[in-house]
Enzyme design. Structure first.
Site, mmCIF file in Angstrom:
data_model
loop_
_atom_site.group_PDB
_atom_site.id
_atom_site.type_symbol
_atom_site.label_atom_id
_atom_site.label_comp_id
_atom_site.label_asym_id
_atom_site.label_seq_id
_atom_site.Cartn_x
_atom_site.Cartn_y
_atom_site.Cartn_z
ATOM 1 N N GLY A 86 16.359 44.868 23.567
ATOM 2 C CA GLY A 86 16.480 43.904 24.650
ATOM 3 C C GLY A 86 16.158 44.563 25.980
ATOM 4 N N LEU A 87 16.829 44.084 27.033
ATOM 5 C CA LEU A 87 16.629 44.594 28.387
ATOM 6 C C LEU A 87 15.158 44.560 28.790
ATOM 7 C CD1 LEU A 87 19.098 47.608 28.585
ATOM 8 C CD2 LEU A 87 19.404 45.276 29.371
ATOM 9 N N CYS A 88 14.500 43.467 28.480
ATOM 10 C CA CYS A 88 13.126 43.354 28.936
ATOM 11 C C CYS A 88 12.881 41.935 29.447
ATOM 12 C CB CYS A 88 12.135 43.740 27.845
ATOM 13 S SG CYS A 88 12.537 43.098 26.241
ATOM 14 N N GLY A 89 13.813 41.436 30.219
ATOM 15 C CA GLY A 89 13.642 40.138 30.857
ATOM 16 C C GLY A 89 13.610 39.024 29.833
#
Lengths: 288, 134
Positions: A86-89
């Protein structure tokens, strides 16, 4: 109002966060560069391959092949390509949304939908819900290998030739540039023969085995190439999306720190003022 | 007599393996292994898991491959392989591990497709090990 000590603690923790997101941005930038190099490395191969396919198609009067055959839609296979992390908008949620919409679209037409999940994120989403997930590929982006593309194609190709599915589409994030990624839905099967135009000046080859057999094998390889391109593209798009997301996060953290520093100074000032006025009033009481 | 040389380019989707002038190139065709010399007529074929051998001089050099497309034109030969590694690049331990995995999978799973895939993986691993040990 928060005490001075609380504010100081928050500033320290946000500084930590900013440092982490800043580091993640740098890592994503480095991975993005590698992903772009991978795309470039494939290009000469893809060009040669397309020339050969073009030569072949130019020689075949009437291309017919099981992979080119259009059928009435009863079963549709969707390949949903997300990231492993994750952590990709909105990178992953966009793919998931587009896939559910696509699935709905086919279900409304009365077709049965199967899903191949590529990437941990889509796997986690679709496996927990009422979807028919026929295969999953997780943790493949760390070290992308062509063989993975071949394996994914292997999942649905035989289903198509066995007429157990009638259409295959892939849904992924297309890498337009470092700042722009768009969701694309591409049809993989039946193959759309917008494949390169034939070279008229080309003289025929000698074939071994027969021409049709070669055509069949080359088309299957063409499919592998398509899938490989999708994987490379999605990987580059993921890194670009993560880089942007981490840049935003770092900027927001720094804004928050600035705000908190203001608040901290104000709190410190109030404290000093209170102390002074206490001393002054104490002294006044003694004199009086 | 001076032997004739011709241009050969060997690529995988991930990199360029070889480009140069050679005396001959041998590939594991799906019907049988074949060797191309200079001046061959245009020819298109598909090859399988096996060994590609190029001869720049008297000692041939080997490349392990898992299949691909082989094209001969008047201008030279283009080999587009799915995977290809030079003998010295082969990771025998990794291939051995892959071989073990494939064997286990062959023994455990029952679905036809998984079986086919495990067989293919086994063939690839066995090929790498064989070429590395030459």
């Amino acid at each position: 109002m928060a005490t001075l000590r609380e504010i100081r603690r928050r500033i320290a923790s946000i500084k930590n966060i900013a440092q982490v997101t800043g580091a993640m941005r740098v890592v994503a930038a480095a991975r993005l560069r590698r992903a772009q190099e991978n795309i470039l490395a494939t290009r000469p191969f893809a060009e040669k391959f397309n020339t050969i396919l073009g030569h072949l198609i130019a020689q075949i009067e009437n291309p017919s092949h099981p992979l080119l055959e259009e059928r009435e839609l009863h079963h549709v296979c969707l390949i949903s390509v997300s990231a492993d992390r994750g952590l990709c908008g909105s990178f992953n949620s966009n793919v998931i949304r587009a896939t559910t919409q696509r699935a709905q679209h086919y279900q409304d037409q009365g077709a049965d939908v199967m899903i191949v999940c590529v990437g941990r994120r889509t796997r986690d989403y679709f496996a927990r819900r009422d979807y028919n997930v026929i295969a999953e590929y997780v943790n493949i982006f760390r070290q992308l290998e062509f063989q993975t593309a071949v394996d994914i194609v292997g999942e649905f190709e035989h289903l198509y030739t066995d007429k157990r599915i009638d259409k295959v589409e892939v849904i992924y994030n297309n890498f337009k540039s470092a700042i722009l990624q768009t969701i694309l839905v591409e049809q993989l099967l039946p193959l759309t023969p917008e494949v390169p135009t034939g070279d008229e000046f080309f003289l025929d080859y000698l074939y071994e085995p027969r021409q049709e057999a070669i055509f069949e094998l080359v088309l299957a390889k063409h499919l592998n190439m398509q899938m490989w391109k999708v994987l490379l593209d999605s990987n580059a798009a993921e890194q670009a999306a993560r880089m942007a997301a981490m840049e935003n996060a770092t900027r927001n953290a720094n804004d928050l720190i600035d705000q908190l520093i203001l608040e901290r100074n104000r709190a410190r000032q109030t404290q000093i003022t209170t102390e002074i006025s206490e001393i002054v009033s104490g002294a006044a009481a003694l004199e009086g | 007599m001076l032997e004739k040389r011709f241009h050969v380019e060997i690529r995988t989707p991930q990199r360029l393996i070889y480009e140069g002038e050679v005396l001959s190139v041998r590939a594991p065709g799906i019907l049988s292994s074949f060797e191309i010399l200079a001046g061959h007529i245009p020819f298109l074929t598909v090859f399988d898991i096996g060994e590609i051998r190029i001869r720049e001089s008297d000692t041939p050099q080997s490349i392990a491959t898992s299949g691909g497309v082989f094209e001969v034109l008047r201008t030279g030969v283009t080999v587009l392989a799915d995977t290809a590694e030079w003998t010295y690049e082969l990771d025998v331990e990794r291939a051995e591990a892959a071989r073990q995995r494939a064997i286990e999978r062959l023994a455990s799973r029952d679905s036809e497709i998984d079986q086919m895939r495990a067989e293919a993986a086994l063939a690839r691993a066995a090929n790498r090990i064989k070429i590395a040990s030459q």
